[in-house]
Design an enzyme around this catalytic site. Structure first.
Site, short mmCIF file in Angstrom:
data_model
loop_
_atom_site.label_atom_id
_atom_site.label_comp_id
_atom_site.label_asym_id
_atom_site.label_seq_id
_atom_site.Cartn_x
_atom_site.Cartn_y
_atom_site.Cartn_z
N ASP A 114 0.80 -1.23 0.00
CA ASP A 114 0.00 0.00 0.00
C ASP A 114 0.83 1.28 0.00
OD1 ASP A 114 -2.55 -0.96 -0.37
OD2 ASP A 114 -2.80 -1.48 1.73
N ASP A 177 -7.61 -4.22 -4.46
CA ASP A 177 -7.31 -2.87 -3.96
C ASP A 177 -6.04 -2.30 -4.56
OD1 ASP A 177 -8.42 -4.84 -2.27
OD2 ASP A 177 -8.26 -3.61 -0.50
N1 GLY Z 1 -7.54 -1.55 1.13
C1 GLY Z 1 -8.11 -2.07 2.30
C2 GLY Z 1 -9.59 -1.94 2.37
O1 GLY Z 1 -10.22 -1.43 1.48
O2 GLY Z 1 -10.15 -2.34 3.37
#
Ligand code: GLY
Length: 401
Positions: A114, A177
């Site tokens: 991330d 994601d």
């Molecule tokens: N990227 C983590 C979530 O959306 O919970």
């Protein structure tokens, strides 16, 4: 710099009886961003989510490897700075320069992907606004760290775990994601001329498009690849209700992520993917508008909503519509944002750091094996995308991504 914003009355506003119009909702976000960024700069934390909106009570530290969320506060502060031109906002964000640099240089960011969320909304945004080369340097270090997660065999960025460990559940796993982490790589190529960042971002987007989207245009949350050959193994799940369900927020990460991949590449296949997922998302909404956290919950599961998915959806739809107008999708984006501006979702109390009620996070295993249950919380990411959605309406598209 964008033009100036509306202002709120300086007193603490407790005004939960009427809906806010976009300008007042934006002004509320500016005011909360101002308060929150001071607290973050005084004591850096992750502040991911909270049942009562007090993100600063969330126990995760800034340097913890699970922290993907601190930059939703810096992102809001920088959106606020763009419209208010208040130098204190920039000063507070800049106070975090050392910890952002240390996080990527000294604190082993080698087990999570991330870096895009973290550094697009910090270093990239600050470099774009101020031209400061220290922020550019930190942003490029983050892009290099993210690039190390690329599996050349499978053509994807691994979500979690060390790349040299092949015995954990994380080995060979990519998640939907991650599309939102790709703009950091596209930016790194623009800044350095090194095509490698761009090429692996394109590869990851192609692999995601080929494997995560089902024939009915729903998505799976995760997908596993064979470690030796890179061949697709099959869908997996860590965030939706179950492996065959339809996680609402994952769909919105993909709608926005593919639309952004189009922005950075001009490849229509990404815009087609974004549009297919957007139509499926809209068709899955009920009269409440704000989606259930998973569109395929069994009847005995509480139908909790996810305001953060609604906020991300508005930004994703806006990005898609910038490139390919569609009246029906535009109408839904508008209706979703208006719904978020009602007292059911918008918390106008300035003493509460959170903006949007009724976001969603996972809450451990569900009652049947292989399922996950959810809880209702304020989310820092929901607040950021809500503000970005308002900002897009009032001041035009953001250049952050
Ligand atoms: N990227 C983590 C979530 O959306 O919970």
């Amino acid at each position: 710099m964008k033009s100036s914003a509306a202002t709120l009355a300086p007193s603490n506003v407790v005004e939960n009886v009427t809906s806010f119009d976009y300008a007042r909702a934006h002004a509320l976000c500016v005011e909360k961003a101002r308060r929150n960024i001071r607290r973050l700069a005084d004591r850096p934390v992750s502040g991911a989510f909270s049942p009562n909106g007090n993100y600063f009570a969330f126990p995760e530290g800034f340097f913890d490897i699970g922290n993907w969320s601190s930059s939703f506060f810096t992102g809001m502060a920088l959106l606020a700075y763009e419209t208010t031109h208040d130098p204190d906002l920039l000063k507070q964000v800049n106070r975090l320069g050392d910890v952002y640099r240390d996080k990527v240089t000294r604190h082993r960011m080698d087990t999570m992907h991330d870096l895009g969320f973290l550094y697009s909304l910090y270093s990239v945004a600050l470099h774009r606004l101020t031209g400061d080369l220290d922020h550019r340097r930190t942003g490029l270090l983050a892009a290099e760290e993210l690039a190390k997660r690329f599996s050349a065999r499978g053509g994807y960025l691994q979500a979690w775990g060390r790349m040299d460990e092949n015995t954990t559940d994380y080995a060979g796993l990519a998640i939907i994601d991650c599309l939102m982490n790709l703009p950091l790589l596209f930016w790194a190529t623009r800044e350095t001329g090194n095509r490698y960042f761009h090429e692996i971002a394109v590869k990851h987007a192609d692999t995601t498009r080929a494997n995560f989207i089902r024939a009915d245009d729903s998505i799976c949350h995760a997908f596993r690849f064979d470690l030796k050959t890179g061949a697709p193994v099959g869908p997996a799940n860590c965030c939706g209700y179950a492996v065959n369900s339809h996680w609402a927020r994952g769909t919105t990460w993909a709608i926005y992520g593919f639309a952004l991949a189009y922005r950075h590449t001009g490849d229509n296949a990404y815009l087609d993917a974004s549009a297919r997922l957007a139509r499926k998302f809209v068709a899955s909404l009920d009269d409440e508008l704000v989606p259930c956290w998973d569109f395929r919950l069994p009847a005995d599961m509480p139908p909790l909503r996810d305001s953060s998915a609604a906020a991300i959806a508005v930004c994703g739809l806006d990005e898609l519509l910038t490139h390919r107008p569609d009246a029906a999708l535009a109408e839904t984006a508008e209706a979703l944002l208006q719904r978020l501006c009602t007292p059911s979702y918008l918390d106008a109390n300035l003493d509460c750091p959170g903006v949007l009620r009724a976001g969603e996070v996972g809450d451990g295993p569900g009652h049947t094996p292989g399922t996950i249950k959810a809880k209702s919380v304020y989310t820092s990411w929901g607040d950021y995308y809500f503000m970005e959605a308002l900002d897009r309406r009032l001041h035009g598209p953001t250049g952050i991504w």
